[in-house]
Design a protein around this motif. Structure first.
Motif, PDB file in Angstrom:
ATOM      1  N   ALA A   1       0.806  -1.219   0.000  1.00 17.74           N
ATOM      2  CA  ALA A   1       0.000   0.000   0.000  1.00 17.74           C
ATOM      3  C   ALA A   1       0.841   1.271   0.000  1.00 17.74           C
ATOM      4  N   GLN A   2       1.967   1.273   0.713  1.00 11.62           N
ATOM      5  CA  GLN A   2       2.807   2.470   0.740  1.00 11.62           C
ATOM      6  C   GLN A   2       3.698   2.626  -0.485  1.00 11.62           C
ATOM      7  N   PRO A   3       4.402   1.583  -0.919  1.00  9.42           N
ATOM      8  CA  PRO A   3       5.346   1.794  -2.023  1.00  9.42           C
ATOM      9  C   PRO A   3       4.702   2.126  -3.359  1.00  9.42           C
ATOM     10  N   ILE A   4       3.516   1.637  -3.637  1.00  9.14           N
ATOM     11  CA  ILE A   4       2.905   1.909  -4.942  1.00  9.14           C
ATOM     12  C   ILE A   4       2.652   3.405  -5.137  1.00  9.14           C
ATOM     13  N   PRO A   5       1.889   4.097  -4.250  1.00 11.40           N
ATOM     14  CA  PRO A   5       1.705   5.537  -4.471  1.00 11.40           C
ATOM     15  C   PRO A   5       2.993   6.337  -4.334  1.00 11.40           C
ATOM     16  N   ALA A   6       3.937   5.865  -3.501  1.00 11.48           N
ATOM     17  CA  ALA A   6       5.207   6.588  -3.380  1.00 11.48           C
ATOM     18  C   ALA A   6       5.953   6.591  -4.707  1.00 11.48           C
ATOM     19  N   LEU A   7       6.006   5.456  -5.369  1.00 13.58           N
ATOM     20  CA  LEU A   7       6.698   5.375  -6.655  1.00 13.58           C
ATOM     21  C   LEU A   7       5.946   6.126  -7.750  1.00 13.58           C
ATOM     22  N   VAL A   8       4.621   6.138  -7.675  1.00 18.21           N
ATOM     23  CA  VAL A   8       3.844   6.893  -8.659  1.00 18.21           C
ATOM     24  C   VAL A   8       4.109   8.390  -8.506  1.00 18.21           C
ATOM     25  N   ILE A   9       4.205   8.868  -7.276  1.00 18.28           N
ATOM     26  CA  ILE A   9       4.526  10.282  -7.056  1.00 18.28           C
ATOM     27  C   ILE A   9       5.921  10.595  -7.598  1.00 18.28           C
TER      28      ILE A   9
END
Length: 420
Positions: free
Chosen positions: A165-173
């Motif tokens: 849950a955390q790494p996916i939006p972090a990498l998208v940003i």
């Protein structure tokens, strides 16, 4: 940004104590035992009795609480109610600020009113192009697949927050801002620490400082050698380096914390509703509706604040200039006058009209990207791991009750080794 106490509105008293009741209740914050996805029950009772009622804020100010869907939408869409940082008061008991705070820094447009807000919003809206969104959608799919593969390799148990849950939006940003691949691991670590309520204040401040310093360097690099990303596009405008660094930090904070908690809490809710989890796997056509329903049902950004700039008549009440109004997003999204059987999670429901992304001129700028991330990550998880289940009792999942963004600190899950 945290809500802060308000100074006097020019020409108006900050408080209208002569017309206020002697007492008013504080904001209800305790969720019902064993029902981690439901709002505090008192919010529903208040909404039923009076969708706009009196509220005592953390600093003792007696203002208002909007709980009805129609009233919440009216407040957040009305430009007579301000979002300015220096006027804010916290509705959360025990979180009163110790003193006045200056206006939002240049670039922090979500804590500004028109015309300043309008200027930033127009520039940023132009940077969220259709082409960029299409490219980001493809990257969300790739990033999600990579993390599903990693989960399968490490399984059959994991903390879904940390591993998914955390790494996916972090990498998208990182993709959105144009953070170089070599810097992404460090940038992601600092960003996660910055939003981690378990981090010490020293760790949080250090992470925030590191992110700000890095973004300042990144803006300078984009001016010298632009690439195909949002920050590079914005360097062609009249925005200063300071403004761009603040905008970058704002997009990072808003795009990481809320989306990560929606994915994690959404997965938790689906695992507690196995028939809904199965429906998401077997009926790909409901993915869009499922995202809207989860946004409505969970309402992770649960409470906002506006301050009246002038006297306003609303729902039979006179809201005086200077009065703060807390808007309960979670109460509005569970209003039976808008959503039949609102406490039921139904992924096939038409949940349009929810206020999880706000409403009016301050409606979330990155809402389409958040929808894409949820609409890819949650169905893909259900398809890859059809036997996914909690590794602990639901009551043992640690909840983020100490934050203005609701969610879970950890989500221990397990699945069968050959699950596919």
């Amino acid at each position: 940004m945290p809500d802060r106490p308000a100074p006097n509105v020019p020409g108006q008293p900050a408080d209208t104590t002569a017309t206020l009741p002697e007492t008013a209740p504080p904001l209800p914050t305790e969720r019902p035992a064993g029902r981690p996805f439901d709002p505090p029950e008192e919010l529903g009772r208040l909404r039923e009795r009076q969708p706009l009622s009196r509220l005592t804020f953390a600093d003792g100010h007696v203002g208002w609480l909007a709980t009805g869907h129609a009233v919440v939408r009216a407040v957040i869409a009305d430009r007579r109610f301000s979002s300015r940082q220096e006027l804010m008061r916290s509705p959360i008991p025990g979180t009163a600020a110790t003193g006045p705070v200056p206006p939002a820094p240049p670039g922090m447009f979500i804590n500004m009113d028109a015309p300043d807000h309008t200027r930033y919003r127009r520039l940023l809206t132009g940077a969220f192009t259709v082409r960029r969104m299409r490219r980001l959608t493809a990257r969300v799919e790739e990033i999600t697949a990579e993390h599903l593969d990693a989960l399968e390799r490490q399984g059959p148990t994991a903390d879904l927050v940390q591993a998914y849950a955390q790494p996916i939006p972090a990498l998208v940003i990182c993709e959105l801002l144009g953070v170089p691949a070599a810097d992404r691991a460090s940038f992601q670590d600092h960003a996660t620490t910055m939003n981690d309520n378990n981090a010490t204040p020293e760790e949080g401040y250090a992470a925030f400082g590191a992110v700000q310093a890095y973004l300042g360097e990144l803006v300078s690099a984009k001016r010298s050698a632009p690439t195909d990303d949002l920050l590079s596009d914005l360097t062609t405008t009249d925005l200063t380096d300071e403004e761009l660094a603040v905008i970058g930090a704002l997009l990072l904070s808003a795009g990481l914390d809320t989306t990560a908690n929606m994915i994690a809490l959404g997965a938790f809710a689906l695992l507690c509703h196995p028939a809904q989890f199965a429906a998401l796997r077997t009926d790909p056509g409901i993915a869009g509706r499922a995202v809207e329903e989860l946004l409505r049902y969970l309402s992770v950004a649960h409470t906002g604040v506006r301050v009246a700039l002038e006297d306003v008549e609303l729902d039979g009440h006179r809201i005086a200039a200077g009065d703060a109004v807390a808007v309960s997003v979670m109460a509005a999204n569970r209003d039976p006058a808008k959503f039949p059987d609102p406490d039921v999670l139904d992924l096939r429901r038409n949940a349009s009209g929810h206020v999880s992304f706000g409403h009016g001129i301050h409606q979330c700028l990155g809402q389409q990207l958040a929808r894409v991330e949820m609409g890819v990550a949650l169905p893909a998880l259900a398809v890859r791991f059809p036997a996914l289940r909690l590794a602990v009792a639901a009551g043992d999942v640690p909840l983020r009750t100490d934050s203005d963004i609701y969610g879970v600190h950890r989500l221990p899950v397990t699945w069968d080794g050959g699950d596919r």
